[in-house]
Design a protein around this motif. Structure first.
Motif, PDB file in Angstrom:
ATOM      1  N   THR A 172       0.802  -1.229   0.000  1.00 39.64           N
ATOM      2  CA  THR A 172       0.000   0.000   0.000  1.00 39.64           C
ATOM      3  C   THR A 172       0.833   1.277   0.000  1.00 39.64           C
ATOM      4  OG1 THR A 172      -0.124  -0.150   2.411  1.00 39.64           O
ATOM      5  CG2 THR A 172      -1.948  -1.104   1.155  1.00 39.64           C
ATOM      6  N   GLU A 174       2.456   4.613  -0.770  1.00 37.55           N
ATOM      7  CA  GLU A 174       1.925   5.655  -1.661  1.00 37.55           C
ATOM      8  C   GLU A 174       2.755   5.812  -2.919  1.00 37.55           C
ATOM      9  OE1 GLU A 174       0.761  10.429  -1.397  1.00 37.55           O
ATOM     10  OE2 GLU A 174       1.552   9.368   0.357  1.00 37.55           O
ATOM     11  N   SER A 177       1.961   4.329  -6.480  1.00 33.93           N
ATOM     12  CA  SER A 177       0.979   4.921  -7.405  1.00 33.93           C
ATOM     13  C   SER A 177       1.647   5.745  -8.488  1.00 33.93           C
ATOM     14  CB  SER A 177      -0.004   5.808  -6.625  1.00 33.93           C
ATOM     15  OG  SER A 177      -0.765   5.050  -5.716  1.00 33.93           O
ATOM     16  N   ASP A 178       2.953   5.936  -8.372  1.00 35.05           N
ATOM     17  CA  ASP A 178       3.695   6.709  -9.367  1.00 35.05           C
ATOM     18  C   ASP A 178       3.944   5.827 -10.590  1.00 35.05           C
ATOM     19  OD1 ASP A 178       5.373   8.264 -10.860  1.00 35.05           O
ATOM     20  OD2 ASP A 178       6.789   8.686  -9.235  1.00 35.05           O
ATOM     21  N   LYS A 179       3.239   6.120 -11.662  1.00 30.03           N
ATOM     22  CA  LYS A 179       3.350   5.287 -12.866  1.00 30.03           C
ATOM     23  C   LYS A 179       4.594   5.601 -13.693  1.00 30.03           C
ATOM     24  CE  LYS A 179       1.055   3.304 -11.274  1.00 30.03           C
ATOM     25  NZ  LYS A 179       1.078   1.897 -10.866  1.00 30.03           N
ATOM     26  N   SER A 191      -4.221   3.131  -1.815  1.00 31.87           N
ATOM     27  CA  SER A 191      -2.915   3.637  -1.409  1.00 31.87           C
ATOM     28  C   SER A 191      -2.925   3.978   0.076  1.00 31.87           C
ATOM     29  CB  SER A 191      -2.565   4.879  -2.235  1.00 31.87           C
ATOM     30  OG  SER A 191      -1.519   5.616  -1.638  1.00 31.87           O
ATOM     31  N   HIS A 467      -3.973   5.698 -11.503  1.00 34.87           N
ATOM     32  CA  HIS A 467      -2.747   5.366 -10.787  1.00 34.87           C
ATOM     33  C   HIS A 467      -2.579   3.864 -10.597  1.00 34.87           C
ATOM     34  CE1 HIS A 467      -2.246   9.607  -9.912  1.00 34.87           C
ATOM     35  NE2 HIS A 467      -3.482   9.637  -9.457  1.00 34.87           N
ATOM     36  N   ASP A 469      -4.659   1.944  -8.989  1.00 32.97           N
ATOM     37  CA  ASP A 469      -5.171   1.537  -7.681  1.00 32.97           C
ATOM     38  C   ASP A 469      -6.643   1.155  -7.790  1.00 32.97           C
ATOM     39  OD1 ASP A 469      -2.679   2.255  -6.715  1.00 32.97           O
ATOM     40  OD2 ASP A 469      -3.338   4.259  -6.096  1.00 32.97           O
ATOM     41  N   ASN A 471      -9.637   1.555  -5.541  1.00 30.03           N
ATOM     42  CA  ASN A 471     -10.041   2.266  -4.327  1.00 30.03           C
ATOM     43  C   ASN A 471     -11.344   1.688  -3.777  1.00 30.03           C
ATOM     44  OD1 ASN A 471      -7.827   4.053  -4.384  1.00 30.03           O
ATOM     45  ND2 ASN A 471      -8.857   5.299  -5.935  1.00 30.03           N
TER      46      ASN A 471
END
Length: 928
Positions: A172, A174, A177-179, A191, A467, A469, A471
């Motif tokens: 998880t 954060e 999430s940076d592609k 995230s 991103h 993810d 959610n």
């Protein structure tokens, strides 16, 4: 009998069959063939066994510390793949799997990744170096895992080389999430940004602002710490301490750091809430030590361990205090529970994990279910293992029911979603390809479809965001002791999009309220009516409480500053919780002072009427006639009436009409009154003046009607200009702290001053004339009373100026009323009361004969005084020496002049007496 079984069990112990990795196949934990192979990475063991502080040879060591919960996660992946294979989702296409144990070590996970990336159908299992991997065909098409973000980041960087899809089910951090840095990574969980935001929201909502945080010394822990610091500051939450533990159990300092952390918790006595971003084995050791040290706190659990049965079953775990945690949104895992019931049907020849679990379970035959997980974990840390046999397997089949208790619903559901996402993406990709051929597509092609796929589970639809993810949100859980066992209960749901907690029922609301009873603050809470005054401490949560000043308020606890009341309409006392509406004040009719002033004004009006009646009834008496005649008296009395009546316009709620009327009415009527008195003073001075030149001048000046009209007209012009250009208006005075004063704003101070100044000039002239005639006949002479009346007027208005300028509030009009009454009463009493006294009490001298006799006596006395003065001058002249003979001619001339003056004075007395007695009947004039 029990002892015999134990001896038999011990006899069965032989050298370990799970030796360190010798061949690549020894490295595989579980495998199943298929047209499309999906890789899996799970930290089934908690560490690698090593007798050295650090590796000296590049070899993969034996893994120890078997984790039941992670073992169940691998079974969840296997079960989900079998569900797809047994469905019609991929007709004719079978999914296979290749699962590896990372041993919670990055290096082991990277070794497994090399196998994923090795070339398909190559006997040497090598990873070729190419400049373009678009046509490269690796062994697997996608990877699920790993659980820990630290390992996931390292694996993802390797998989990026071929853009092989990696779907995380628990990682998880954060940063994932940076592609740009992790283009091939997707996950079926939110995230950490959302989890940390929810934690900060919960802490703020519960009224806590002084907390501690414990994290791990890896990318996951450091990123979580940094994000939490930001969110804490945004929610006005301060972090009292930050403790960082080694990330891996293989670190020998972990026990020392846990002891140091617990000592820090004890020292920070005011910190009762601690956020814990740790792995399960960290929390297990931490809580065991905390129970020994009798530490009772409020623990905020991350999704890593919030539902871990391994931790909830720690003996006496209730002694650590309350635990509130966040876990991934749960799904329907009833099919997985059924799968566990039939676990003995799963072939164990290709699943070393299943076989190892069976062996460890056999070693814990006589351990109760609540301690079974720890028994397996402890046993797996030995270098010996059990030899497989049918007796062990039969025992395994009988003890697999307890696995349901160790299945974490949120994680199991996340793994199912990861497998279903890949299954639906492969279905979409295989609609135009023959996927029974392993070379049908490359991993990067699957990645493109996976990013846009929409899949379902349990009637719910899912898709990845920009991103990568999913959610799905969080469940908020609370640890509660039920029937002697610690149970994880769902307390609420957290909506990511709206940043709100969804509380299902009243009971749960009560649970949230109970959380607020726990105090975790650096400073005592500031009550409403106070504000926080920060000290020199670096934390804004450490402060002192200060009372709100006047006209400020605070209506909540711990407000950073007091709110300012609207000074125009509201006010507040010191330490106020609300603003009070200002009371509108003015000199009202029911005010005691106003009533008193009205009574005095009414009494003055009564006096005016009584005087008017008296004068009317004695119209032809000398006193009335000597007062200037009835017409002048009526005009003066009318002016007094208007002056008394004008005071009523100063009382009551101010209106534009009353503001304009009261000053002009008073100014004009008082000017008319003074003008009439001025003509009377002039007439008296003219009647009894014996200076021929002055008498001639006064006769020319004495035009009563013209004087009255001119003097009054000037005041009318002043007031008219005042009303036209700067008329008085109603003003709302908000300068006073607690009241609003409705008052008349005079419009122009210059005009107001001019009006009063003009009256003062007339009064001063009147005073001069009256002062000169102050020695005239007493009973009929009002000059000295006019003088005294003017003195009262001057004293009153001179006193009025400073008092009026320094008085504030609703009683300002009362000041002017008092001055008006004083000056009006003074002139009324001095002008008319002596005459009324003569008319009522001394009627014998209020006759024409007495009046003429008094005038004659006064005239004779005045002539005698002049004669005596003349004789005295003659006596003085007789003493003059002969040396002044040259001036004898002048003395004779002067003597003649004196004689002429005496004759003129006697003549003037007769003329004045005649002039004054014109009001008498003509038949009595000759007697003068």
């Amino acid at each position: 009998m029990a002892l015999l079984i134990i001896l038999i069990t011990c006899f069965m112990i032989i050298l370990a069959t799970s030796q360190p990795c010798q061949t690549p196949d020894d490295f595989v934990a579980a495998t199943s063939p298929g047209h499309i192979i999906i890789g899996g990475l799970f930290a089934i063991h908690e560490k690698m066994l090593s007798s050295e502080d650090y590796p000296r040879r590049p070899q993969i060591q034996k893994c120890v510390g078997f984790e039941i919960s992670v073992f169940l996660q691998t079974l969840a992946m296997i079960h989900s793949i079998e569900m797809i294979n047994n469905s019609t989702l991929l007709s004719g296409v079978k999914l296979g799997y290749e699962i590896y144990d990372t041993c919670t070590e990055v290096t082991v996970a990277m070794a497994a990744t090399l196998r994923f990336l090795s070339k398909f159908n190559c006997s040497k299992e090598t990873v070729e170096f190419n400049c373009d991997y678009s046509s490269y065909m690796p062994r697997v098409k996608a990877v699920i895992g790993s659980g820990y973000s630290e390992i996931t980041m390292a694996v993802s960087r390797m998989l990026n080389l071929q853009l092989m899809p990696q779907v995380g089910y628990e990682s998880t951090a954060e940063i994932l999430s940076d592609k740009i840095r992790f283009p091939s990574f997707l996950r079926t969980v939110p995230s950490d940004f959302h989890q940390i935001k929810a934690m900060a929201h919960l802490i703020q909502k519960s009224g806590w602002n002084w907390i501690g945080i414990i994290t791990t010394d890896d990318d996951y822990g450091r990123l979580a710490l940094n994000t939490f610091i930001i969110q804490a500051e945004a929610n006005n939450v301060c972090i009292a301490f930050k403790e960082v533990l080694p990330a891996f159990l293989s670190d020998n300092t972990i026990e020392v750091r846990i002891n140091q952390t617990l000592k820090k918790i004890i020292l920070e006595a005011q910190v009762n809430v601690i956020v814990v971003f740790l792995r399960q084995f960290h929390v297990f050791d931490l809580f065991n030590k905390a129970i020994e040290m009798n530490i009772n706190k409020m623990w905020i659990a991350s999704d890593n361990w919030s539902t871990a049965t391994k931790i909830t079953t720690i003996p006496n775990v209730k002694k650590i205090g309350k635990v509130v945690g966040f876990t991934f949104r749960r799904g329907n895992i009833s099919a997985f529970h059924s799968f566990l019931q039939n676990l003995h049907l799963l072939p164990s020849d290709s699943n070393k994990l299943l076989y190892e679990y069976a062996m460890h379970l056999s070693a814990c035959t006589y351990v109760k279910d609540t301690d079974l997980s720890q028994c397996i974990f402890n046993h797996s840390q030995r270098t010996l293992a059990y030899k497989a046999n049918k007796a062990i397997e039969r025992n395994f089949f009988m003890r697999n029911d307890f696995l349901r208790d160790y299945a974490e619903p949120g994680l199991i559901h996340s793994i199912q979603l990861a497998v279903f996402a890949l299954g639906y993406a492969i279905r979409d990709l295989c609609q135009t390809r023959d996927c029974q051929n392993p070379n049908a597509f490359q991993p990067w092609e699957l990645l493109g479809v996976l990013k846009n796929v929409t899949f379902t589970d349990g009637g719910n639809s899912f898709h990845f965001d920009a991103h990568g993810d999913l959610n799905t949100g969080y469940d908020v859980v609370l640890w509660k002791e039920i029937n002697g066992h610690m149970t994880v209960t769902k307390m609420a749901e957290y909506d990511l999009q709206n940043d709100v907690f969804i509380i299902p029922d009243q009971e749960t609301k009560n649970e949230f309220r109970n959380l607020k009873q726990i105090q975790s603050k650096c400073s005592k809470e500031c009550s409403p009516g106070q504000m926080k005054k920060t000290t020199r401490s670096q934390h804004i949560c450490c402060y002192e409480c200060e009372n709100c000043p006047e006209n400020h308020y605070s209506n909540q606890t711990d407000m950073p500053h007091c709110l300012l009341c609207n000074n125009e309409t509201h006010w507040a006392p010191v330490r106020s919780t609300v603003c009070f509406e200002k009371e509108v004040e003015y000199l009202s009719w029911n005010d005691s002072l106003a009533i008193l002033l009205l009574i005095l004004s009414l009494l003055g009006i009564i006096f005016v009427l009584v005087v008017g009646i008296i004068f009317t009834r004695n119209l032809n008496t000398p006193v009335v006639k000597s007062a200037g005649g009835l017409r002048i008296c009526y005009v003066i009395l009318l002016c007094h009436f208007l002056n008394f009546a004008s005071t009523s316009f100063f009382i009551g709620e101010p209106q534009d009409f009353t503001c304009k009327t009261r000053q002009t009415l008073f100014g004009v009527s008082f000017t008319l009154c003074i003008s009439c008195i001025l003509t009377k003073s002039l007439k008296i001075l003219l009647a009894f003046s014996f200076d021929p030149k002055l008498q001639k001048f006064l006769k020319c000046l004495y035009k009563p009607i013209l004087i009255i009209f001119t003097c009054t007209s000037i005041q009318v012009v002043i007031c008219t200009l005042w009303l036209i250009f700067a008329a008085p208006t109603v003003e709302v005075n908000v300068s006073l702290p607690r009241v609003i004063i409705l008052e008349c704003e005079e419009g122009s101070i210059l005009a107001f001053g001019t009006m009063l100044g003009y009256i003062a000039i007339l009064a001063f002239i009147c005073f001069i004339f009256a002062f000169k005639g102050r020695k005239l006949p007493e009973n009929y002479n009002e000059a000295k009373f006019i003088t005294f009346g003017m003195l009262i007027y001057f004293i009153a208005w001179i006193t009025f100026i400073p008092i009026y300028a320094t008085t504030f509030g609703k009683y300002v009009p009362a000041v002017e009323i008092i001055v008006i009454l004083i000056s009006n009463y003074g002139i009324l009493c001095c002008t008319f009361f002596p005459k009324c006294y003569v008319i009522i009490c001394k009627q014998d001298i209020n006759t024409k004969s007495a009046f003429l006799k008094m005038i004659y006596s006064y005239s004779s006395h005045s002539v005698s005084s002049i004669a005596m003065s003349h004789a005295s001058l003659d006596s003085m002249n007789s003493n003059v020496t002969m040396t002044n003979l040259s001036s004898s001619g002048k003395s004779a001339t002067w003597q003649k002049s004196k004689d002429l003056q005496a004759q003129a004075f006697a003549h003037t007395c007769r003329e004045n007496a005649t002039s004054v007695s014109k009001t008498l009947p003509r038949k009595r004039i000759s007697s003068i």
